[in-house]
Design a protein around this motif. Structure first.
Motif, PDB file in Angstrom:
ATOM      1  N   THR A 114       0.813  -1.218   0.000  1.00 32.17           N
ATOM      2  CA  THR A 114       0.000   0.000   0.000  1.00 32.17           C
ATOM      3  C   THR A 114       0.850   1.273   0.000  1.00 32.17           C
ATOM      4  N   ALA A 115       2.179   1.139  -0.009  1.00 27.29           N
ATOM      5  CA  ALA A 115       3.043   2.324   0.023  1.00 27.29           C
ATOM      6  C   ALA A 115       3.112   2.961  -1.363  1.00 27.29           C
ATOM      7  N   ALA A 116       3.302   4.264  -1.409  1.00 27.83           N
ATOM      8  CA  ALA A 116       3.417   4.961  -2.701  1.00 27.83           C
ATOM      9  C   ALA A 116       4.626   4.464  -3.485  1.00 27.83           C
ATOM     10  N   GLU A 117       5.673   4.006  -2.763  1.00 29.41           N
ATOM     11  CA  GLU A 117       6.901   3.547  -3.428  1.00 29.41           C
ATOM     12  C   GLU A 117       6.772   2.147  -4.010  1.00 29.41           C
ATOM     13  N   GLY A 125      13.570  -0.181  -8.562  1.00 29.03           N
ATOM     14  CA  GLY A 125      15.032  -0.117  -8.368  1.00 29.03           C
ATOM     15  C   GLY A 125      15.632   1.174  -8.913  1.00 29.03           C
ATOM     16  N   PRO A 126      15.468   1.448 -10.223  1.00 29.98           N
ATOM     17  CA  PRO A 126      16.006   2.706 -10.755  1.00 29.98           C
ATOM     18  C   PRO A 126      15.309   3.932 -10.165  1.00 29.98           C
ATOM     19  N   GLU A 127      14.000   3.845  -9.979  1.00 29.10           N
ATOM     20  CA  GLU A 127      13.237   4.999  -9.492  1.00 29.10           C
ATOM     21  C   GLU A 127      13.718   5.449  -8.117  1.00 29.10           C
ATOM     22  N   GLN A 128      14.076   4.493  -7.262  1.00 26.29           N
ATOM     23  CA  GLN A 128      14.546   4.837  -5.912  1.00 26.29           C
ATOM     24  C   GLN A 128      16.036   5.148  -5.879  1.00 26.29           C
ATOM     25  N   GLY A 129      16.735   4.948  -7.001  1.00 25.23           N
ATOM     26  CA  GLY A 129      18.190   5.105  -6.980  1.00 25.23           C
ATOM     27  C   GLY A 129      18.876   3.954  -6.276  1.00 25.23           C
ATOM     28  N   PRO A 260      15.932   8.836  -3.879  1.00 28.72           N
ATOM     29  CA  PRO A 260      16.019   8.607  -2.421  1.00 28.72           C
ATOM     30  C   PRO A 260      17.183   7.728  -1.966  1.00 28.72           C
ATOM     31  N   MET A 261      17.489   6.652  -2.694  1.00 25.73           N
ATOM     32  CA  MET A 261      18.527   5.737  -2.224  1.00 25.73           C
ATOM     33  C   MET A 261      19.855   5.941  -2.942  1.00 25.73           C
TER      34      MET A 261
ATOM     35  N   ASN B 195      21.324   4.690   0.735  1.00 30.25           N
ATOM     36  CA  ASN B 195      20.710   5.558   1.731  1.00 30.25           C
ATOM     37  C   ASN B 195      19.500   4.858   2.327  1.00 30.25           C
ATOM     38  N   THR B 196      19.245   5.188   3.555  1.00 28.75           N
ATOM     39  CA  THR B 196      18.162   4.484   4.241  1.00 28.75           C
ATOM     40  C   THR B 196      17.021   5.416   4.589  1.00 28.75           C
ATOM     41  N   HIS B 197      17.010   6.585   3.952  1.00 27.91           N
ATOM     42  CA  HIS B 197      15.954   7.540   4.301  1.00 27.91           C
ATOM     43  C   HIS B 197      14.600   7.157   3.729  1.00 27.91           C
ATOM     44  N   ILE B 198      14.578   6.168   2.871  1.00 30.56           N
ATOM     45  CA  ILE B 198      13.335   5.819   2.186  1.00 30.56           C
ATOM     46  C   ILE B 198      12.240   5.437   3.187  1.00 30.56           C
ATOM     47  N   THR B 199      11.057   5.914   2.915  1.00 31.29           N
ATOM     48  CA  THR B 199       9.900   5.578   3.740  1.00 31.29           C
ATOM     49  C   THR B 199       9.267   4.311   3.177  1.00 31.29           C
TER      50      THR B 199
END
Lengths: 481, 204
Positions: A114-117, A125-129, A260-261, B195-199
Motif C-alpha cells: 500500500t506504500a506509494a513507493e 530499483g532505478p526509481e529509488q536510486g 532517495p537511495m 541511503n536508508t531515508h526511504i519511507t
C-alpha cells in the motif's frame, strides 16, 4: 575492487565483472559480489524457508530490498475508511504474507503493497536510486536485465541463487561471452525503443544471445532517455542474453541524482567520477558483434508465440514455408494455429479485444505519456472489451495523475489501475480470456502467458494505444495523420 | 541435493524447440510457498491436447526428457526445475539450454546434457521404443544399439552433482574472502552503501 593489472582495453562488461571478483577458482568459476538484491513474493518464499531450515541469516540485509509485485491485484488496496483490502485469492494472499513476514524477520527493508513507493521491482530499483551504474544487481526474475539501462550488470536468478545471495551476498559464476549490438543511424518517426528491441530480438533469435552479456552501442542509445534504455535492456533475456548493458553517461547521472537511495554529497561526486570510467575502451574486443541499421526498424509487432516472431506493422503474417529451418517451420505452424492467424493476412487487419499497457518493460511515465498522447480526446473501439493501464509504481501513478493522464485514459474508456505486474503474466486476476487477442506492451507472447488460451501481440505503448482506438493492430504513423 | 550418477530409463521424446518455462510450468502454479507438488501443473498446456506424449503410459515415470534447442528459455522461475523433478525427470537432453534454466537445473540435481541435433534425432528415434542410459562419470549417453554419445560438463558442476554438494555451504566457507572484499569495497566505493531515508512503512 582493483581492475586487473594489465592495461589492455576492456569492455564495459569486463570492467564491472573485474570490479566484483571476490576470488577466482582454479576451474575458472569466480565468486562475484552482489551489490544490490531485489526480492519479490513469488521466487523468494522457498529461499527464506531454506535459510530458516539451515539456521542461516541474510549476510547483507542492507543491500537487499523487498517489494511485492507479481501477485497483487491492480484494484484498490485501501478502502474508503483507510483500511487495507485483503487479497481474496488465498494462495496469492499466502505469498504476500510470507514476504511481509520474511522481510522483517531477516532484517530486510520492505516496501508495503500500500506504500506509494510500491511497484514492479524493475521500476522501483532505478526509481529509488537503488540501481546504480557499475553495480551488480540480481533478482529472482529474468527481466532484471532491465537495470542494465543505468549501466548496471543485472541479471535474473533462480530461487536457489536467491538463497545463495541472501546467505553470502555472492554468486558463483563463469564469465559470459560479450556481444556488441551496434546500431547505426537514427530511429524514424513513430519508432520507439520497444520497436528497436523487438527488431533486435527478431535479428538475433530467441537464443541468439545465450551465453552472452549484450552491450547496446551507438548514438541511438546515447540519445535515448534512461526509461527507454531500461526498456531495451529489459528484453535482452528474450534474445537469450542474461544481461544487457548501456554505458552510463550524463543522462544517467541526471536521472539518478537526488533519488532517495542514490548517493548524496561527496559520495555522489566520487561515484560520478568512477561512473565516467564505465565505458568500453577503444580497441576492446567483443566475442560477437552484430550491426543493426536503425533505418531498418519499423513500428514492430509480434505475430507468433515467441518474442523472435516479429514483423513490421505494415507486414503480413508469414507462411511457415518461408522459414528455412524445418523445426522453425513446424514451430511457426503451431504458433499460427494457436494465434488463429492465416499466412498472408495483413497485420493491420488483425482485430484485438484486449489492451494491456503496463509491465516492467513499458509502465514508466514516458510510456504512459506516449499512450496518453495517442488516446487524448479519443475513444476505444467497441470491439475492445477490456483495456487496462497499469502504472509501474505508485510514484509513476502519482506523477501521471498530476499530469492528468489518468483522465485521458478513463475518458478514452480504459481502466486506470494500481501498480504491479498484472496481465503481463496473469498471476493476479488480470487475464486475457482464452481465444482472445491482446495488444500488449509487455515482453512475452508465450502460449498461455496472459492467461490460458490468450493470444498476445507485443508492441510499444503508442501502438497499443492506437490499437485501442481502432480495435485492430495499427500503424502509429497512420494515426498521427 | 541428492548425488547424481547414472540414470537409465525411458526418455520422453518431446523434441520441441524453444520450450519456455511458462510451458514447463504456467504462472498460475507459481503461487506456492513450497517446492513440492508442481508436477501436477507441468506442461499443462501441452497436456491439454489429446494424445500428448506426457500422458502416454509408455513414458509414465520416465526419468529423461529429450527436447529441442534453447530448452528452458524465458522466465527465471526455478519452479520449472521443481516441476520436472516432481514428474521424476532428472535428466534433460537438448541441443542447447537457456543459461538461467541450466543453472536452476544444476542446483536441483537435474543433469542438462547438450548434444548435437543429429544425435538428438537418433535418441528421439530410439526412445520411442527403448531405454537410454546417461552416465555422469563417463559423460556419455548410450542406447541398447551401441550408440555412444559423449557430452561436456563443467568440472565444478560435475563435482557438485556427483557429490551432492550444498553450494551455499561451500561459499560460506569462503567467509573471510568475502569479508576482505567487503572491506575494500567500503573503503574504495563508499557510495555503494544505499541511503536508508526511504519511507517504506505501511501507509494503512
Amino acid at each position: 575492487m582493483t581492475s586487473r593489472p594489465d592495461t589492455s582495453p576492456q569492455t564495459l562488461y569486463e570492467k564491472i565483472w573485474n570490479a566484483h571478483v571476490v576470488e577466482t577458482r582454479d576451474d575458472g568459476t569466480s565468486l562475484i559480489f552482489i551489490d544490490r538484491h531485489l526480492v519479490h513474493e513469488v521466487t523468494s518464499p522457498q529461499a527464506f524457508e531454506a535459510l530458516r531450515l539451515a539456521g542461516r541469516k541474510v549476510r547483507r540485509p542492507d543491500l537487499t530490498l523487498a517489494v511485492p509485485d507479481h501477485n497483487l491485484p491492480t484494484t484498490p488496496r485501501i478502502d474508503a475508511a483507510g483500511n487495507k483490502i485483503p487479497i481474496t485469492d488465498p494462495e496469492s494472499a499466502a505469498q504476500l504474507e510470507a514476504l511481509e513476514a520474511n522481510a522483517p524477520a531477516f532484517g530486510i527493508r520492505y516496501i508495503d503493497a500500500t506504500a506509494a513507493e510500491q511497484g514492479i521491482v524493475h521500476v522501483v530499483g532505478p526509481e529509488q536510486g537503488f540501481s546504480l551504474p557499475g553495480t551488480t544487481i540480481v533478482c529472482g526474475d529474468s527481466h532484471t536485465a532491465a537495470h542494465g539501462g543505468v549501466g548496471a550488470l543485472a541479471f535474473g536468478i533462480g530461487t536457489s541463487e536467491v538463497e545463495h545471495v541472501l546467505a553470502t551476498q555472492t554468486l558463483l559464476l563463469k564469465q559470459s561471452k560479450s556481444m556488441e549490438i551496434a546500431v547505426t543511424g537514427a530511429l524514424g518517426p513513430g519508432v520507439t525503443s520497444k520497436d528497436l528491441v523487438l527488431h533486435i530480438i527478431g535479428v538475433l533469435g530467441t537464443a541468439g544471445g545465450t551465453g552472452h552479456v549484450i552491450e547496446y552501442r551507438g548514438e541511438v542509445f546515447e540519445q535515448m532517455s534512461v526509461e527507454s534504455r531500461l526498456t531495451v535492456c529489459n528484453m535482452s533475456i528474450e534474445a537469450g542474453a542474461r544481461a544487457g548493458l548501456i554505458a552510463p553517461d550524463e543522462t544517467t547521472f541526471a536521472y539518478l541524482k537526488n533519488r532517495p537511495m542514490a548517493p548524496q554529497g561527496s559520495d555522489w561526486d566520487k561515484a560520478v567520477e568512477y561512473w565516467r570510467s564505465l565505458h568500453t575502451d577503444p580497441g576492446a574486443r567483443f566475442d560477437t558483434s552484430v550491426q543493426i541499421d536503425a533505418a531498418d526498424v519499423q513500428p514492430t509487432v509480434t505475430w507468433g508465440t515467441s518474442p523472435e516472431d516479429v514483423v513490421p506493422i505494415g507486414g503480413k503474417v508469414p507462411a511457415p514455408s518461408s522459414f528455412t529451418d524445418p523445426s522453425k517451420q513446424d514451430a511457426a505452424q503451431k504458433s499460427l494455429d494457436y494465434m488463429g492467424l492465416t499466412p498472408g493476412q495483413k497485420m493491420t487487419d488483425v482485430e484485438v479485444q484486449n489492451i494491456f499497457i503496463g509491465s516492467c518493460t513499458n509502465s514508466r511515465i514516458e510510456d504512459l505519456r506516449a499512450a496518453a498522447d495517442v488516446l487524448r480526446g479519443k475513444r476505444k473501439a467497441d470491439n475492445v472489451k477490456w483495456a487496462i493501464v497499469v502504472p509501474g509504481s505508485g510514484l509513476v501513478k502519482q506523477m501521471a495523475e498530476e499530469e492528468g493522464l489518468d483522465k485521458v485514459f478513463i475518458e478514452a474508456g480504459l481502466e486506470w489501475r494500481e501498480p504491479g505486474c498484472s496481465a503481463c503474466l496473469g498471476m493476479n486476476p488480470d487475464k486475457v480470456p482464452s481465444g482472445e487477442r491482446c495488444a500488449s506492451t509487455s515482453n512475452r507472447n508465450f502460449v498461455g502467458r496472459q492467461g490460458p488460451g490468450s493470444r498476445t501481440h507485443l508492441m510499444s505503448p503508442a501502438m497499443a494505444a492506437a490499437a485501442a482506438v481502432t480495435g485492430r493492430l495499427t500503424d502509429i504513423r497512420e494515426m498521427a495523420k | 541435493m541428492k548425488p547424481v550418477s547414472s540414470v537409465e530409463g525411458r526418455a520422453i521424446p518431446f523434441g520441441a524447440k524453444n520450450v519456455d518455462t511458462d510451458v514447463i510450468i504456467p504462472a498460475a502454479w507459481l503461487k506456492t510457498i513450497s517446492r513440492e507438488g508442481l508436477g501436477k501443473g507441468a506442461f499443462e498446456t501441452v497436456r491439454a491436447q489429446d494424445g500428448n506424449i506426457f500422458d502416454n503410459p509408455d513414458f509414465a515415470g520416465a526419468p529423461i526428457l529429450i527436447a529441442g534447442d534453447n530448452f528452458g528459455c524465458g522466465s527465471s522461475r526455478e519452479h520449472a526445475a521443481w516441476a520436472l523433478l516432481d514428474l521424476g525427470i532428472t535428466v534433460v537432453i537438448a541441443p542447447s539450454f537457456s543459461d538461467i534454466f541450466a543453472g536452476n537445473a544444476f542446483k536441483n540435481g537435474i543433469l542438462t546434457v547438450a548434444l548435437p541435433q543429429e544425435q538428438i534425432d537418433r535418441l528421439m528415434e530410439v526412445s520411442e521404443t527403448d531405454p537410454v542410459t546417461v552416465d555422469l562419470d563417463t559423460q556419455t549417453v548410450t542406447t541398447p544399439f551401441q550408440d555412444r554419445f559423449t557430452f561436456e560438463v563443467d568440472p565444478f558442476r560435475k563435482h557438485c552433482l556427483s557429490e551432492g554438494l550444498d553450494e551455499v555451504g561451500l561459499t560460506l566457507e569462503r567467509d573471510s574472502a568475502i569479508t576482505d572484499y567487503e572491506t575494500r569495497r567500503a573503503a574504495n566505493m563508499p557510495w555503494l552503501q544505499p541511503n536508508t531515508h526511504i519511507t517504506t512503512e505501511r501507509t494503512a
